[in-house]
Write a protein that holds these residues in place. Structure first.
Motif, PDB file in Angstrom:
ATOM      1  N   ASN A 169     -17.370  -1.852   0.325  1.00 39.76           N
ATOM      2  CA  ASN A 169     -16.309  -1.567  -0.635  1.00 39.76           C
ATOM      3  C   ASN A 169     -15.027  -2.264  -0.177  1.00 39.76           C
ATOM      4  N   ASP A 209      -0.365   4.513  -1.259  1.00 39.73           N
ATOM      5  CA  ASP A 209      -1.560   5.096  -0.644  1.00 39.73           C
ATOM      6  C   ASP A 209      -1.382   5.472   0.823  1.00 39.73           C
ATOM      7  N   TYR A 229     -10.249  -2.666  -2.600  1.00 35.40           N
ATOM      8  CA  TYR A 229      -8.857  -2.297  -2.324  1.00 35.40           C
ATOM      9  C   TYR A 229      -8.129  -3.409  -1.571  1.00 35.40           C
ATOM     10  N   LEU A 287      -7.296   2.503   6.563  1.00 32.68           N
ATOM     11  CA  LEU A 287      -7.912   2.346   5.249  1.00 32.68           C
ATOM     12  C   LEU A 287      -9.356   2.863   5.250  1.00 32.68           C
ATOM     13  N   CYS A 333       0.819  -1.226   0.000  1.00 35.65           N
ATOM     14  CA  CYS A 333       0.000   0.000   0.000  1.00 35.65           C
ATOM     15  C   CYS A 333       0.847   1.267   0.000  1.00 35.65           C
ATOM     16  N   ASN A 382      -9.486   6.649   5.225  1.00 38.39           N
ATOM     17  CA  ASN A 382      -9.048   7.220   3.960  1.00 38.39           C
ATOM     18  C   ASN A 382      -9.832   6.678   2.762  1.00 38.39           C
ATOM     19  N   ASP A 383     -11.034   6.204   3.043  1.00 36.47           N
ATOM     20  CA  ASP A 383     -11.969   5.737   2.013  1.00 36.47           C
ATOM     21  C   ASP A 383     -11.414   4.647   1.102  1.00 36.47           C
ATOM     22  N   LYS A 384     -10.564   3.803   1.643  1.00 39.51           N
ATOM     23  CA  LYS A 384     -10.042   2.663   0.885  1.00 39.51           C
ATOM     24  C   LYS A 384     -10.765   1.373   1.270  1.00 39.51           C
ATOM     25  N   LEU A 385     -11.524   1.429   2.351  1.00 41.24           N
ATOM     26  CA  LEU A 385     -12.201   0.247   2.861  1.00 41.24           C
ATOM     27  C   LEU A 385     -13.511   0.665   3.511  1.00 41.24           C
TER      28      LEU A 385
END
Length: 130
Positions: free
Chosen positions: A59, A30, A62, A49, A27, A52-55
């Protein structure tokens, strides 16, 4: 939400400190290095995550990608199972949404699955000695 928390808890239990370093390395584009150094557990990694809107609960693309490039098919398979059973996203829907990780995850899913009675090869007893 309970299923999502359970998924993250299950994943966390299967990520060692060495695994965490590998996942953080995957990662690195990111997660800035100074922040990556502050992440010392898989729960902190998941939390970062999420912030930071990665998980998110719905969703998971990522982390699927990260588990795939980190060669963790066991974790990837758990995420795929969560998505198909809890979120009710079928494999056809996954392909429709162009989730590129599905073909590779599908092969791991077959490896982990137990064979049915019809699939088990039964051997005949050895011949008796005369």
């Amino acid at each position: 939400m309970a299923e999502y928390s359970s998924l993250l808890s299950d994943l966390s239990e299967n990520i060692t400190n060495e695994d965490l370093e590998q996942l953080k390395s995957a990662c690195k584009e990111d997660i800035p290095e100074d922040q990556s150094n502050n992440i010392t557990s898989s729960k902190e990694w998941f939390s970062y995550l999420e912030k930071n809107d990665k998980l998110a609960q719905d969703n998971l693309m990522y982390i699927e990608h990260i588990f795939e490039i980190s060669r963790r098919p066991d974790l990837l398979t758990r995420v795929i199972e969560y998505r198909t059973t809890v979120l009710k996203i079928s494999e056809d829907d996954e392909i429709d949404t162009k989730l590129t990780r599905i073909p590779s995850a599908k092969k791991y899913k077959d490896i982990i699955r137990q064979p049915s009675e019809d699939e088990i090869i039964k051997l005949a007893p050895p011949p008796k000695k005369v």
